[in-house]
Design an enzyme around this catalytic site. Structure first.
Site, PDB file in Angstrom:
ATOM      1  N   SER A 115      50.087  30.386  41.038  1.00  0.00           N
ATOM      2  CA  SER A 115      49.879  30.703  39.633  1.00  0.00           C
ATOM      3  C   SER A 115      50.681  29.709  38.779  1.00  0.00           C
ATOM      4  O   SER A 115      50.575  28.501  38.978  1.00  0.00           O
ATOM      5  CB  SER A 115      50.268  32.158  39.357  1.00  0.00           C
ATOM      6  OG  SER A 115      49.734  32.600  38.140  1.00  0.00           O
TER       7      SER A 115
ATOM      8  N   ASP B 150      39.175  34.740  41.946  1.00  0.00           N
ATOM      9  CA  ASP B 150      40.297  34.648  41.014  1.00  0.00           C
ATOM     10  C   ASP B 150      39.859  34.047  39.686  1.00  0.00           C
ATOM     11  O   ASP B 150      39.412  32.895  39.651  1.00  0.00           O
ATOM     12  CB  ASP B 150      41.398  33.796  41.635  1.00  0.00           C
ATOM     13  CG  ASP B 150      42.622  33.672  40.751  1.00  0.00           C
ATOM     14  OD1 ASP B 150      42.776  34.494  39.832  1.00  0.00           O
ATOM     15  OD2 ASP B 150      43.436  32.750  40.990  1.00  0.00           O
TER      16      ASP B 150
ATOM     17  N   HIS C  83      43.759  36.108  43.651  1.00  0.00           N
ATOM     18  CA  HIS C  83      44.851  35.280  43.156  1.00  0.00           C
ATOM     19  C   HIS C  83      45.820  34.918  44.287  1.00  0.00           C
ATOM     20  O   HIS C  83      46.413  35.790  44.910  1.00  0.00           O
ATOM     21  CB  HIS C  83      45.574  36.036  42.034  1.00  0.00           C
ATOM     22  CG  HIS C  83      46.345  35.148  41.111  1.00  0.00           C
ATOM     23  ND1 HIS C  83      45.826  34.014  40.523  1.00  0.00           N
ATOM     24  CD2 HIS C  83      47.625  35.231  40.654  1.00  0.00           C
ATOM     25  CE1 HIS C  83      46.729  33.452  39.746  1.00  0.00           C
ATOM     26  NE2 HIS C  83      47.833  34.171  39.820  1.00  0.00           N
TER      27      HIS C  83
END
Length: 503
Positions: A183, A436, A461
């Site tokens: 991320s 995601d 994710h």
């Protein structure tokens, strides 16, 4: 932070509003969604026993100026029980917007391969998050103290820390270092390799939306992916979520309707007025976004305790025909959100001020999003299942000025990190999951032989960074094998380039 009316910047993306990579206009969703939304939930997601030592390093507050010469204690975690010295590799996690122990517990891939590679693991905390506060309790007191919260300063922290460890740690002088992150941490890992190729030999950037910036990708792509996840997970699922916004508006138009919604959803704080109804919609939207990010194939509690393939479970409660009444539809929505907020059955009421783990740093990410992490997002209600909302940079900028006394530099990330022109760099893996929504801003095609994209069609994710699991789809298993092969290649090449010692 609560939004007042629908048109306020923080309204939709976070009626309070963190990635992690998270904020009643949708333009603020860019702030919020990265931060994984409002805080709450659990602090870790695995019962796998791990062991590490905690250290603190005296880090400069300002790496790029000479007036501020103070230091702060940067926390970092180390596991060296399988490290082969001298010269064994170091896997270095580039800390995100939150407590580093939480990311350490949720990055099982590094723990799974440490023995095989004979690697040392280091998890470095990002400045202004967790315990790494440059000015202690005053770190968030005003914009003057927040001024050193930038990705550039964080990357410099990582570089200085690594160089210090290689100088002072016996056996580490010639250890090749590989950056790993997911991320926002994945963005940092990629940028770390770009900016400090002398410090790290390669990087794994998982679910890293390095192109989710102005002019790089369409602002609506993020929510298209969220919608696609729901569309393929159950009959009429996204259709009924799209219809639910009007149903909420209809039912909440009266005091009795507000009471009915409060009771039907078992809200801890009853809805009292129109503004509460707006915040309620924001909360629902965050819930659907979070589910898309953590649609894992097994039970997990990364943001909340959830069943395997949670969107499929959610969609079972939304499989209505188009003729369903508002109350019937919202009854289904109420059952659906309980999958996310009360899967374990332990909650007596639902708290609309919390949608995710408390281990992420909310205010710090607001500041970063209001300065250099400007990530446009929008919806049209046609190609996605949300109410239409344009990206309004001016409104976003005005709210940032109101909140912090600073304005965002919309083009700065593209300037400092190269935007989409990164072909001159090398040794970076960009992994993205097809489920995601952050993949919309990620690198999803190979750029060169050493800037490679690994797509995981069944992955949410940064699924590849999680611990291996018997229920992992073949695509993520294959991704991890490929990632490990690149690691070995980088380590091998680094060993061949070591300086020879003359006798």
């Amino acid at each position: 932070m609560k939004a007042g009316v629908r048109t306020q910047v923080w309204g939709r993306a976070a009626a309070t509003c963190i990635l992690t990579l998270s904020i009643g206009c949708l333009h603020a969703v860019a702030l919020k969604s990265q931060l994984f939304t409002r805080r709450g939930g659990s602090s870790h997601s695995t019962d796998t026993p791990i062991s590490y030592d905690t250290y603190y390093f005296d880090q400069r507050i300002d790496h790029f100026g000479f007036l501020e010469d103070s230091t702060y204690k940067q926390r970092y975690l180390v596991s060296d029980k399988h490290w082969r010295q001298p010269g064994g590799p170091i896997l270095f996690y580039t800390g995100n917007e939150g407590d580093i122990a939480w990311f350490c517990n949720n990055t099982g891939f590094m723990w799974d391969i440490e023995e095989e590679l004979g690697a040392m693991l280091i998890f470095a905390e990002h400045r202004y998050y967790g315990e790494s506060l440059p000015f202690g309790q005053d770190s968030y007191s005003d914009s003057k103290h927040l001024n050193y919260l930038t990705s550039e300063q964080a990357l410099a922290d990582f570089a200085v820390l690594i160089q210090n460890l290689k100088r002072t740690l016996p056996g580490a002088q010639h250890s090749p270092v590989i950056a790993v992150g997911g991320s926002y941490g994945g963005m940092l890992a990629a940028w770390f390799r770009m900016k400090y190729p002398n410090v790290v030999v390669g990087a794994l950037a998982s679910s890293a939306p390095i192109w989710q910036f102005p002019g790089m990708v369409p602002c609506g792509d993020f929510y298209k992916v969220v919608t696609q996840d729901f569309a393929k997970s159950g009959y009429n699922c996204e259709v009924n979520i799209r219809q639910s916004w009007k149903a909420v508006s209809n039912v909440s138009s009266s005091a009795s309707g507000l009471q009915w919604l409060s009771e039907e959803f078992s809200l801890c704080t009853p809805l009292k007025n129109k503004n509460d109804a707006v915040s309620f919609k924001n909360w629902l939207q965050e819930t659907w976004v979070n589910l898309a990010m953590v649609d894992y194939p097994y039970e997990a509690n990364f943001l909340q305790p959830l069943p395997p393939w949670p969107i499929q479970v959610v969609c079972k409660y939304l499989a209505f025909d188009s003729s369903v009444s508002d109350h019937q539809l919202l009854h289904g929505v109420a059952q659906a959100v309980r999958v996310y907020y009360n899967y374990t059955g332990g909650s007596s009421c639902l708290n609309t001020s919390q949608t995710a783990t408390g281990s992420l740093g909310l205010l710090g990410w607001f500041y970063q999003a209001c300065t250099e992490m400007v990530m446009p997002m929008c919806t049209d209600g046609i190609q996605d299942m949300f109410e239409p909302e344009e990206w309004n940079f001016q409104a976003f900028s005005d709210e940032c000025n109101s909140m912090f006394g600073v304005g965002p530099r919309s083009d700065w990330a593209g300037t400092v990190y190269g935007g989409k022109d990164i072909s001159s760099h090398s040794n970076i893996i960009f992994s993205n999951g097809g489920l995601d929504p952050w993949s919309a801003g990620g690198v999803t095609q190979n750029i060169s032989d050493s800037l490679v994209s690994i797509m995981i069609p069944d992955g949410a994710h940064h699924l590849d960074l999680r611990y291996s699991n018997d229920h992992d789809p073949p695509s993520v298993r294959a991704a991890r094998v490929l990632e490990l092969s690149y690691f070995r290649e980088w380590i091998s090449k680094a060993a061949k380039t070591l300086p020879t010692t003359s006798t």
